[in-house]
Design a protein around this motif. Structure first.
Motif, PDB file in Angstrom:
ATOM      1  N   GLY A  88     -17.158 -37.664 -13.269  1.00  0.00           N
ATOM      2  CA  GLY A  88     -18.068 -36.574 -13.645  1.00  0.00           C
ATOM      3  C   GLY A  88     -19.192 -37.076 -14.556  1.00  0.00           C
ATOM      4  N   MET A  89     -20.325 -36.375 -14.494  1.00  0.00           N
ATOM      5  CA  MET A  89     -21.529 -36.846 -15.178  1.00  0.00           C
ATOM      6  C   MET A  89     -21.816 -36.089 -16.476  1.00  0.00           C
ATOM      7  SD  MET A  89     -23.404 -39.129 -13.127  1.00  0.00           S
ATOM      8  CE  MET A  89     -21.990 -40.159 -13.346  1.00  0.00           C
ATOM      9  N   VAL A  90     -20.967 -35.106 -16.835  1.00  0.00           N
ATOM     10  CA  VAL A  90     -21.288 -34.275 -18.000  1.00  0.00           C
ATOM     11  C   VAL A  90     -20.171 -34.257 -19.052  1.00  0.00           C
ATOM     12  CG1 VAL A  90     -23.009 -32.788 -16.881  1.00  0.00           C
ATOM     13  CG2 VAL A  90     -20.582 -32.258 -16.628  1.00  0.00           C
ATOM     14  N   LEU A 339     -29.174 -48.307  -1.248  1.00  0.00           N
ATOM     15  CA  LEU A 339     -30.373 -48.292  -2.108  1.00  0.00           C
ATOM     16  C   LEU A 339     -30.501 -46.965  -2.841  1.00  0.00           C
ATOM     17  CD1 LEU A 339     -32.761 -49.868   0.511  1.00  0.00           C
ATOM     18  CD2 LEU A 339     -32.148 -50.928  -1.690  1.00  0.00           C
ATOM     19  N   ARG A 340     -30.065 -45.915  -2.224  1.00  0.00           N
ATOM     20  CA  ARG A 340     -30.111 -44.588  -2.845  1.00  0.00           C
ATOM     21  C   ARG A 340     -28.830 -44.296  -3.626  1.00  0.00           C
ATOM     22  NH1 ARG A 340     -29.027 -41.114  -5.310  1.00  0.00           N
ATOM     23  NH2 ARG A 340     -29.246 -38.855  -5.005  1.00  0.00           N
ATOM     24  N   GLU A 341     -27.675 -44.567  -3.013  1.00  0.00           N
ATOM     25  CA  GLU A 341     -26.398 -44.180  -3.642  1.00  0.00           C
ATOM     26  C   GLU A 341     -26.100 -44.953  -4.912  1.00  0.00           C
ATOM     27  OE1 GLU A 341     -22.882 -43.982  -1.163  1.00  0.00           O
ATOM     28  OE2 GLU A 341     -24.090 -43.499   0.577  1.00  0.00           O
ATOM     29  N   ILE A 343     -28.159 -46.039  -7.267  1.00  0.00           N
ATOM     30  CA  ILE A 343     -29.108 -45.914  -8.390  1.00  0.00           C
ATOM     31  C   ILE A 343     -28.358 -45.601  -9.690  1.00  0.00           C
ATOM     32  CG2 ILE A 343     -31.061 -44.567  -9.316  1.00  0.00           C
ATOM     33  CD1 ILE A 343     -31.898 -44.077  -6.359  1.00  0.00           C
ATOM     34  N   THR A 344     -27.370 -44.715  -9.595  1.00  0.00           N
ATOM     35  CA  THR A 344     -26.588 -44.315 -10.780  1.00  0.00           C
ATOM     36  C   THR A 344     -25.987 -45.545 -11.477  1.00  0.00           C
ATOM     37  OG1 THR A 344     -25.941 -42.470  -9.393  1.00  0.00           O
ATOM     38  CG2 THR A 344     -24.814 -42.660 -11.496  1.00  0.00           C
ATOM     39  N   GLU A 345     -25.433 -46.433 -10.651  1.00  0.00           N
ATOM     40  CA  GLU A 345     -24.817 -47.662 -11.159  1.00  0.00           C
ATOM     41  C   GLU A 345     -25.874 -48.569 -11.793  1.00  0.00           C
ATOM     42  OE1 GLU A 345     -22.768 -49.345  -7.822  1.00  0.00           O
ATOM     43  OE2 GLU A 345     -22.432 -51.245  -8.882  1.00  0.00           O
ATOM     44  N   TYR A 354     -29.968 -41.147 -20.566  1.00  0.00           N
ATOM     45  CA  TYR A 354     -30.113 -39.692 -20.770  1.00  0.00           C
ATOM     46  C   TYR A 354     -30.264 -39.126 -19.373  1.00  0.00           C
ATOM     47  CZ  TYR A 354     -31.309 -41.188 -25.502  1.00  0.00           C
ATOM     48  OH  TYR A 354     -31.304 -41.776 -26.739  1.00  0.00           O
ATOM     49  N   LYS A 355     -29.308 -38.284 -18.968  1.00  0.00           N
ATOM     50  CA  LYS A 355     -29.231 -37.859 -17.578  1.00  0.00           C
ATOM     51  C   LYS A 355     -29.531 -36.380 -17.434  1.00  0.00           C
ATOM     52  CE  LYS A 355     -26.376 -40.362 -14.665  1.00  0.00           C
ATOM     53  NZ  LYS A 355     -27.259 -40.507 -13.513  1.00  0.00           N
ATOM     54  N   TYR A 356     -30.474 -36.036 -16.587  1.00  0.00           N
ATOM     55  CA  TYR A 356     -30.793 -34.626 -16.323  1.00  0.00           C
ATOM     56  C   TYR A 356     -30.709 -34.394 -14.823  1.00  0.00           C
ATOM     57  CZ  TYR A 356     -32.213 -35.149 -21.081  1.00  0.00           C
ATOM     58  OH  TYR A 356     -32.195 -35.441 -22.419  1.00  0.00           O
ATOM     59  N   GLY A 385     -37.206 -40.887 -11.445  1.00  0.00           N
ATOM     60  CA  GLY A 385     -36.880 -39.671 -10.696  1.00  0.00           C
ATOM     61  C   GLY A 385     -36.357 -40.054  -9.326  1.00  0.00           C
ATOM     62  N   TYR A 386     -35.282 -39.399  -8.904  1.00  0.00           N
ATOM     63  CA  TYR A 386     -34.713 -39.593  -7.558  1.00  0.00           C
ATOM     64  C   TYR A 386     -33.919 -38.345  -7.264  1.00  0.00           C
ATOM     65  CZ  TYR A 386     -30.495 -40.851 -10.260  1.00  0.00           C
ATOM     66  OH  TYR A 386     -29.445 -40.841 -11.141  1.00  0.00           O
ATOM     67  N   GLY A 387     -33.359 -38.256  -6.081  1.00  0.00           N
ATOM     68  CA  GLY A 387     -32.453 -37.129  -5.859  1.00  0.00           C
ATOM     69  C   GLY A 387     -32.522 -36.527  -4.476  1.00  0.00           C
ATOM     70  N   HIS A 388     -31.951 -35.337  -4.426  1.00  0.00           N
ATOM     71  CA  HIS A 388     -31.747 -34.634  -3.160  1.00  0.00           C
ATOM     72  C   HIS A 388     -32.954 -33.735  -2.912  1.00  0.00           C
ATOM     73  CE1 HIS A 388     -27.718 -36.114  -4.023  1.00  0.00           C
ATOM     74  NE2 HIS A 388     -27.760 -35.460  -5.171  1.00  0.00           N
ATOM     75  N   LEU A 389     -34.062 -34.360  -2.522  1.00  0.00           N
ATOM     76  CA  LEU A 389     -35.311 -33.603  -2.410  1.00  0.00           C
ATOM     77  C   LEU A 389     -35.164 -32.415  -1.461  1.00  0.00           C
ATOM     78  CD1 LEU A 389     -38.836 -34.543  -2.717  1.00  0.00           C
ATOM     79  CD2 LEU A 389     -38.267 -33.465  -0.540  1.00  0.00           C
ATOM     80  N   LEU A 394     -33.786 -32.573  -8.491  1.00  0.00           N
ATOM     81  CA  LEU A 394     -34.294 -33.811  -9.099  1.00  0.00           C
ATOM     82  C   LEU A 394     -33.265 -34.400 -10.056  1.00  0.00           C
ATOM     83  CD1 LEU A 394     -36.729 -35.760  -9.907  1.00  0.00           C
ATOM     84  CD2 LEU A 394     -37.087 -34.176 -11.814  1.00  0.00           C
ATOM     85  N   HIS A 395     -32.992 -35.701  -9.919  1.00  0.00           N
ATOM     86  CA  HIS A 395     -32.250 -36.423 -10.958  1.00  0.00           C
ATOM     87  C   HIS A 395     -33.282 -37.153 -11.807  1.00  0.00           C
ATOM     88  CE1 HIS A 395     -28.505 -35.247  -9.360  1.00  0.00           C
ATOM     89  NE2 HIS A 395     -28.562 -35.993  -8.275  1.00  0.00           N
ATOM     90  N   LEU A 396     -33.438 -36.675 -13.028  1.00  0.00           N
ATOM     91  CA  LEU A 396     -34.397 -37.262 -13.964  1.00  0.00           C
ATOM     92  C   LEU A 396     -33.581 -38.057 -14.975  1.00  0.00           C
ATOM     93  CD1 LEU A 396     -37.129 -37.321 -15.586  1.00  0.00           C
ATOM     94  CD2 LEU A 396     -36.362 -35.213 -16.626  1.00  0.00           C
ATOM     95  N   ALA A 428     -28.166 -28.657 -11.624  1.00  0.00           N
ATOM     96  CA  ALA A 428     -28.182 -28.305 -10.206  1.00  0.00           C
ATOM     97  C   ALA A 428     -26.817 -28.509  -9.563  1.00  0.00           C
ATOM     98  CB  ALA A 428     -29.227 -29.149  -9.483  1.00  0.00           C
ATOM     99  N   GLU A 429     -26.166 -29.649  -9.895  1.00  0.00           N
ATOM    100  CA  GLU A 429     -24.910 -29.951  -9.195  1.00  0.00           C
ATOM    101  C   GLU A 429     -23.848 -30.613 -10.061  1.00  0.00           C
ATOM    102  OE1 GLU A 429     -25.643 -32.751  -5.985  1.00  0.00           O
ATOM    103  OE2 GLU A 429     -26.315 -34.296  -7.374  1.00  0.00           O
ATOM    104  N   HIS A 430     -24.176 -31.093 -11.233  1.00  0.00           N
ATOM    105  CA  HIS A 430     -23.173 -31.818 -12.032  1.00  0.00           C
ATOM    106  C   HIS A 430     -22.315 -30.912 -12.903  1.00  0.00           C
ATOM    107  CE1 HIS A 430     -25.801 -35.713 -11.789  1.00  0.00           C
ATOM    108  NE2 HIS A 430     -25.165 -35.456 -10.671  1.00  0.00           N
ATOM    109  N   GLY A 431     -22.728 -29.673 -13.093  1.00  0.00           N
ATOM    110  CA  GLY A 431     -21.975 -28.769 -13.959  1.00  0.00           C
ATOM    111  C   GLY A 431     -22.414 -28.916 -15.408  1.00  0.00           C
TER     112      GLY A 431
HETATM  113  C1  MLT Z   1     -26.656 -38.867  -7.313  1.00  0.00           C
HETATM  114  O1  MLT Z   1     -27.181 -38.064  -6.555  1.00  0.00           O
HETATM  115  O2  MLT Z   1     -26.864 -40.096  -7.226  1.00  0.00           O
HETATM  116  C2  MLT Z   1     -25.660 -38.351  -8.297  1.00  0.00           C
HETATM  117  O3  MLT Z   1     -25.739 -36.994  -8.499  1.00  0.00           O
HETATM  118  C3  MLT Z   1     -25.454 -39.142  -9.535  1.00  0.00           C
HETATM  119  C4  MLT Z   1     -26.645 -39.196 -10.442  1.00  0.00           C
HETATM  120  O4  MLT Z   1     -27.262 -38.170 -10.705  1.00  0.00           O
HETATM  121  O5  MLT Z   1     -26.974 -40.277 -10.936  1.00  0.00           O
END
Ligand code: MLT
Ligand code: FAD
Ligand code: ZN
Length: 475
Positions: A88-90, A339-341, A343-345, A354-356, A385-389, A394-396, A428-431
């Motif tokens: 979990g991210m929060v 390349l997308r998955e 990014i978090t790592e 700092y994760k938004y 910035g990246y995410g589920h456009l 947005l993951h900021l 949006a999705e992390h809770g």
């Molecule tokens: C993602 O889409 O990569 C995840 O929600 C994790 C993140 O926000 O870094």
């Protein structure tokens, strides 16, 4: 770590005694863990941003065991923090103080799979990727996918209402979860492992537990609708000259690809730099300010590639794209997805993060990123910035050498106010977990908060389930 950064006081729960440990040992022989080394790992979250000091980890195998644990904790007023894969991210999955950690790691049995309806019934501790393999061998896929699939549990996914990479195509767990089995705070079992697609008999109680982050009950089993495995999967990784072009590409993609579009994700050039620097992944297309990952999933190889090719030719010739590459072979598909998955790592290797996780109107989805770069200047290492456009999510993320109260004050409440001013969501999705619980008011009115408190009081009158999480501290 936690107490320094966040003002929080321990509530008057009981402390675990030798008698409690003996009672647990009687319920779960050999599965009551007090070894400090094992406890160190489960007390800290994936981001290493919060740390509790629990002295006991319980590893039940069955619903009945979870029920007995909670009945005991309820009677004794002992607080409990449910934990799945701890991705979990929060900061919701680890104790804040000495709460007992109740892990679903051994609850990993698949109970049934029906190969006509695609209904999978399994225990809450099944790892998402393993479920994926099980159903793929039978011609189906899971309706959700996320970068944490190798560790996260389906129960954790349900408890956070995880969104992820397939949301655009298959929607929320609120639609694909058909039934749940949940143990309530007093140990009673709410059995609802239905396989029905339609059932309007009264309130849909499972929805209360989806996204409740372990505060209303412990999910012990899940019934979920899987979808047929697509015969043809293509991934296009594309370079875009600007954010306007990213939006226009999305519009064009929906129009041209229609029913075969299965994902639309984006990342900016700084994300690409970071996955290169920290993970050694190389950019497969010409360097661009933005990159888009488009996936198609359908039933005909020829039809899908014809559509994708036509889309790409037009998008390239009209200047929406600067470059692109397409993969159909599974290993190359996975390499482009990485390349997308990952990014978090990469971000977590860059320093303190700092994760938004914001829902915003699409037209303004990226505005906050350059705005923050200017606002923070050299105080931040990277603002990305990246995410589920495709889902308006947005993951900021902002990285810095270490946590600093000053940088945090430059970010918050600014980011939340900016989001609320655009009627967005601050999660949006992390809770909300532990770290975001006090910002709920930016996205929910006081009346909604009051009703949430009443529901919590009804389901968990002693407040033993995941205290200090999700609901804000009372002023
Ligand atoms: C993602 O889409 O990569 C995840 O929600 C994790 C993140 O926000 O870094
Ligand atoms: P945990 O982290 O263990 O727990 C999360 C919360 O659920 C906690 O509050 C915990 O108390 C509660 N909980 C866990 N299990 C239960 C249970 N059985 N009953 C009741 N409560 C329970 N999230 C997204 O939405 N989309 C993404 O694309 C995404 N990608 C990610 C990528 C990476 C690399 C990582 C590290 C995380 C990502 N996440 C994403 C975060 C996401 O919330 C989790 O990965 C996942 O849903 C949590 O599952 P888990 O089993 O690890 O739960
Ligand atoms: Zn995400």
């Amino acid at each position: 770590l936690t107490a320094e950064r966040y003002p929080v006081q321990r509530l008057p729960f009981s402390e675990v005694t030798e008698e409690d440990l003996a009672a647990f040992e009687h319920m779960l022989p050999g599965r009551v863990i007090t070894d400090p080394e094992v406890l160190a790992a489960v007390n800290v979250d994936w981001l290493r941003s919060v740390r509790g000091c629990s002295r006991v980890l319980l590893r039940p195998r069955t619903t009945e065991e979870v029920s007995r644990i909670l009945r005991h904790c309820h009677q004794r007023n002992l607080a409990v923090s449910p934990q799945g894969g701890n991705t979990g991210m929060v900061g919701g999955s680890v104790p804040v103080f000495d709460e007992i950690i109740l892990s679903t790691a051994l609850m990993n049995r698949i109970l049934s799979f029906h190969d006509v309806s695609g209904t999978l019934v399994c225990q809450a501790g099944c790892v998402l990727e393993q479920l994926g393999r099980h159903v793929e061998e039978r011609g189906f896929i899971m309706p959700l996918d996320l970068g944490a699939k190798g560790s996260c549990h389906i129960g954790g996914n349900v408890a956070t209402n995880a969104g992820g990479l397939r949301f655009l195509r298959y929607g929320s767990l609120r639609g694909t979860v058909l039934g749940l089995e949940v143990v309530l705070a007093d140990g009673s079992v709410l059995s609802g492992l239905s396989s029905l697609r339609k059932d309007n008999t009264g309130y849909d109680l499972k929805q209360l537990f989806i996204g409740s982050e372990g505060t209303l009950g412990v999910v012990t089993a899940v019934s979920i609708a899987c979808v047929p495995r697509p015969q043809a999967v293509n991934v296009a990784f594309l370079g875009c000259p600007g954010f306007q072009e990213v939006l226009q590409t999305f519009r064009f993609c929906k129009a041209q690809l229609g029913e075969i579009l299965s994902a639309f994700e984006f990342l900016d050039a700084e994300c690409m730099q970071l996955v290169g620097r920290h993970l050694g992944l190389s950019c497969p297309v010409r360097g661009s300010p933005f990159y888009v990952l488009v996936e198609t999933a359908g039933s005909s190889v020829a039809h899908d590639s014809e559509k994708l090719t036509a889309f790409l030719e037009q998008a390239l010739s009209s200047g929406l794209l600067t470059d692109g590459t397409v993969a159909t072979e599974q290993r190359r598909v996975q390499a482009l997805w990485a390349l997308r998955e990952r990014i978090t790592e990469a971000l977590s290797r860059d320093g303190y993060v700092y994760k938004y996780d914001l829902s915003l109107p699409l037209e303004q989805l990226y505005h906050l990123v350059p705005d923050l770069r200017a606002r923070l200047g050299p105080r931040a290492r990277h603002v990305v910035g990246y995410g589920h456009l495709g889902d308006g999510n947005l993951h900021l993320n902002v990285t810095a050498e270490a946590y600093s109260a000053e940088l945090c004050a430059a970010l918050e409440p600014y980011v939340y106010e900016w989001t609320a001013a655009r009627r967005g969501s601050v999660s949006a999705e992390h809770g909300l977990g532990f770290r975001k619980k006090d910002v709920i008011g930016y996205s929910k009115p006081p009346a909604a908060l009051e009703l949430m408190r009443q529901l919590k009081g009804l389901l968990d009158p002693k407040g033993i389930l995941n205290p200090y999480k999700t609901l804000p501290t009372r002023a």
